[in-house]
Design a protein around this motif. Structure first.
Motif, PDB file in Angstrom:
ATOM      1  N   GLU A  26     -81.024  -8.344  23.359  1.00 26.42           N
ATOM      2  CA  GLU A  26     -80.159  -8.561  24.335  1.00 26.42           C
ATOM      3  C   GLU A  26     -79.284  -9.677  24.176  1.00 26.42           C
ATOM      4  O   GLU A  26     -78.057  -9.449  24.870  1.00 26.42           O
ATOM      5  CB  GLU A  26     -81.213  -8.744  25.643  1.00 26.42           C
ATOM      6  N   HIS A  30     -74.639 -10.063  24.045  1.00 28.53           N
ATOM      7  CA  HIS A  30     -73.554 -10.761  24.469  1.00 28.53           C
ATOM      8  C   HIS A  30     -73.113 -11.493  23.534  1.00 28.53           C
ATOM      9  O   HIS A  30     -72.484 -12.779  23.832  1.00 28.53           O
ATOM     10  CB  HIS A  30     -74.328 -11.547  25.710  1.00 28.53           C
ATOM     11  N   GLN A  71     -79.190 -17.507  28.601  1.00 28.31           N
ATOM     12  CA  GLN A  71     -79.829 -16.349  29.032  1.00 28.31           C
ATOM     13  C   GLN A  71     -81.195 -16.860  29.539  1.00 28.31           C
ATOM     14  O   GLN A  71     -81.759 -16.036  30.557  1.00 28.31           O
ATOM     15  CB  GLN A  71     -79.965 -15.292  28.070  1.00 28.31           C
ATOM     16  N   PHE A  74     -80.873 -17.914  33.005  1.00 26.24           N
ATOM     17  CA  PHE A  74     -80.841 -16.759  33.943  1.00 26.24           C
ATOM     18  C   PHE A  74     -82.340 -15.966  34.099  1.00 26.24           C
ATOM     19  O   PHE A  74     -82.343 -15.807  35.230  1.00 26.24           O
ATOM     20  CB  PHE A  74     -79.930 -15.490  33.158  1.00 26.24           C
ATOM     21  N   ASP A  75     -83.011 -15.758  32.837  1.00 25.17           N
ATOM     22  CA  ASP A  75     -84.351 -15.504  33.019  1.00 25.17           C
ATOM     23  C   ASP A  75     -85.151 -15.986  34.074  1.00 25.17           C
ATOM     24  O   ASP A  75     -85.794 -15.709  34.789  1.00 25.17           O
ATOM     25  CB  ASP A  75     -85.017 -15.330  31.839  1.00 25.17           C
ATOM     26  N   ARG A 125     -82.244  -6.110  36.339  1.00 25.28           N
ATOM     27  CA  ARG A 125     -81.948  -7.252  35.666  1.00 25.28           C
ATOM     28  C   ARG A 125     -80.670  -7.073  34.525  1.00 25.28           C
ATOM     29  O   ARG A 125     -79.879  -8.045  34.560  1.00 25.28           O
ATOM     30  CB  ARG A 125     -83.308  -7.619  34.985  1.00 25.28           C
ATOM     31  N   LEU A 129     -77.242  -9.190  34.659  1.00 22.22           N
ATOM     32  CA  LEU A 129     -77.099  -9.958  33.366  1.00 22.22           C
ATOM     33  C   LEU A 129     -75.648  -9.692  32.938  1.00 22.22           C
ATOM     34  O   LEU A 129     -74.860 -10.734  32.491  1.00 22.22           O
ATOM     35  CB  LEU A 129     -77.985  -9.836  32.360  1.00 22.22           C
ATOM     36  N   ASP A 130     -75.255  -8.514  32.748  1.00 17.99           N
ATOM     37  CA  ASP A 130     -73.921  -7.974  32.227  1.00 17.99           C
ATOM     38  C   ASP A 130     -72.858  -8.675  33.012  1.00 17.99           C
ATOM     39  O   ASP A 130     -71.764  -8.977  32.793  1.00 17.99           O
ATOM     40  CB  ASP A 130     -73.884  -6.365  32.154  1.00 17.99           C
TER      41      ASP A 130
END
Length: 548
Positions: A26, A30, A71, A74-75, A125, A129-130
């Motif tokens: 994942e 990015h 990330q 974000f998580d 999710r 995220l994108d």
């Protein structure tokens, strides 16, 4: 029970490994094009005066790849909002995550998550995220203004009348005439402020707070290669920057040369062998190896990180010197870049005094005070937990703490273009102004500075100077970050200590020469004093006249 422990541990190990691989895949999604397995990589295309360069940065934060750290933030935020653990959040919860990923008191960039929401009004999710990777990326580039050294930015283009990025003998010979309209105070010398072209910079020269912290990103000399950057966009950027005759191609052969690339790179790109690169050929520009690789360890670097902070593979023409602060000095022929690492941690930044925002000193911030302090409406609403239209000190402190934490996981590269500094080359006496004699001598620069003997100044003969600064934070640094680079103050007494008294009194601009404009008397007398007929009377000619 003991017999069963081994398989259970093995199963748990496989589960952990699968989770780690999924996360790695994942994060790789990015990462920039061409480096799908490198979450620490950011590619940049530097648009130099004569050729573009691909610079690859390897960046870690506290020893971890910077995209991975972003990330993980974000998580953490997603897990807090996803209370039922179904992998989906409401639009309101998505907005809350965006605010806490922003890293600023200003509102997060507009992201209408309704466009990506499911029929039930929730966002999963991966989709969120994108979306956040687009509007709140882990890495961004910002061009900042440079005030008071506008001469470096302006002098070269003012003299480059045919806009071919080089100065011919004729253009240098015409320097005095070409710059005469810039002598706004009519003192027959050219100062740095008189050469500033940017109206925003002119205002900021007297009031730095009036300068906008950001300039047009489309005019930046650096193009970040993001996951969504297409080869077509790269080709269009290269054509816009280098295609001077607007024929849709970049010519690499004399006499109409527009771009200079190493032979190997040109051979790879020029498929049809016509000595020019069209849009389709330029789409393969980033396909090769980077021209330069640099390693930056932000935050608390581990010992291995410090040992690995070194220069990557480079071409022989490049000179890279590592600095003690973790930055680099890059001499790239046609450009010299001071690449600094600002390792401040936003989480350790002192919170602004509450009274700075509470202008009427009534113990809370209202909407008017928020607007006056550049606090966005959405950010104010998030601070105002009880919705009473008032933000008290604890509410502000809590919100700023969360924003500083988000800023710690976002990187930005600030660019300051100091231009091709021809001013210092012409200012031979280093008094901060260009006198008529110095401008008339401009053509003589070809004797000493035309290294390739082509009869013009270009490329590394007048290198472009830039300052890059890599730091952690959001993109709202304001007036206090406007860079003011000042030239040495001119010595007003320069011409007052030598030469006859009449000569010193007539030399009103203290440049050491008398022009016909300054001379008090008939033109015939001036011409008699001007023994070498160069249109100026210097101290030696004045003293020689005294002896007659």
């Amino acid at each position: 029970m003991k017999a069963r422990r081994g398989p259970i541990l093995l199963l748990l190990g496989w589960i952990a490994l699968a989770s780690q691989l999924a996360r790695g895949a994942e994060i790789a999604k990015h990462s920039p094009s061409g480096s799908p397995h490198a979450p620490d990589v950011q590619d940049l295309i530097f648009l130099g005066p004569l050729r573009p360069l691909v610079i690859r940065l390897h960046v870690t934060i506290d020893g971890q790849p910077f995209r991975q750290v972003w990330q993980e933030r974000f998580d953490e935020l997603f897990a807090l909002e996803d209370r039922d653990h179904d992998g989906r959040v409401t639009l309101e919860q998505a907005g809350a995550i965006a605010r806490d990923m922003n890293g600023s008191l200003r509102d997060a960039p507009a992201g209408d998550f309704r466009d990506v929401a499911a029929a039930d009004g929730t966002v999963d999710r991966a989709t969120l995220l994108d979306a956040l990777a687009k509007i709140l990326p882990p890495f961004s580039v910002h061009r900042r203004p440079v005030i008071a050294r506008g001469s470096a930015l302006a002098l070269f283009p003012l003299l480059d009348t045919d806009h071919n990025h080089q100065l011919s003998a004729a253009e240098l010979a015409a320097a005095e005439t070409q710059l005469q309209p810039r002598d706004f105070d009519d003192d027959r010398v050219i100062t740095g402020p008189e050469l500033i072209l940017d109206p925003n910079a002119i205002a900021a020269a007297s009031d730095p707070a009036s300068a906008q912290p950001d300039l047009d990103p489309n005019e930046s000399p650096v193009l970040p290669v993001e996951p969504l950057t297409t080869p077509a966009q790269i080709a269009e950027k290269l054509l816009k920057h280098y295609d001077r005759n607007h024929d849709g191609r970049l010519t690499a052969v004399v006499p109409e040369i527009e771009i200079r690339l190493p032979a190997a790179a040109m051979a790879r790109l020029d498929v049809n062998g016509d000595g020019a690169l069209d849009h389709e050929e330029l789409e393969s520009f980033v396909g090769g190896h980077p021209d330069l690789e640099l390693v930056f360890a932000m935050g608390h670097a581990t010992a291995p990180d410090r040992r690995s902070r070194q220069r990557g593979s480079t071409e022989r023409e490049f000179r890279v010197r590592q600095k003690l602060n973790g930055g680099y000095e890059l001499q790239l022929g046609e450009a010299n870049i001071e690449f600094n690492r600002n390792n401040r941690d936003p989480r350790q930044t002192d919170l602004v005094e509450f009274r700075t925002y509470d202008r009427d000193n009534n113990g809370y911030i209202d909407t008017a005070e928020a607007a006056a302090n550049n606090i966005g409406k959405s950010a104010f609403a998030a601070m105002d937990v009880d919705g009473d239209g008032k933000v008290f000190k604890g509410e502000l402190t809590s919100f700023m703490t969360r924003q500083n934490a988000a800023a710690a996981f976002r990187l930005q590269l600030e660019i300051r273009d100091l231009g091709q500094d021809l001013f210092d080359m012409l200012d031979t006496d280093k008094d901060g102004v260009l006198s008529p004699r110095e401008l008339r001598d401009a053509k003589n620069l070809l004797v000493t500075e035309d290294k390739n003997g082509d009869g013009a100044l270009n490329g590394d003969e007048v290198p472009q100077r830039l300052e890059f600064e890599l730091l952690r934070g959001a993109d709202d640094r304001s007036d206090t970050d406007t860079r003011m680079v000042r030239r040495p103050a001119r010595q007003a007494t320069k011409a007052s200590t030598s030469g006859p008294l009449w000569f010193r009194k007539m030399d009103r601009n203290n440049d050491g020469d008398l022009s016909p404009h300054e001379f008090v008397g008939p033109l015939s007398a001036f011409e008699k004093l001007d023994a070498n007929h160069d249109g100026l009377v210097d101290r030696e000619e004045a003293e020689a006249a005294e002896k007659k």
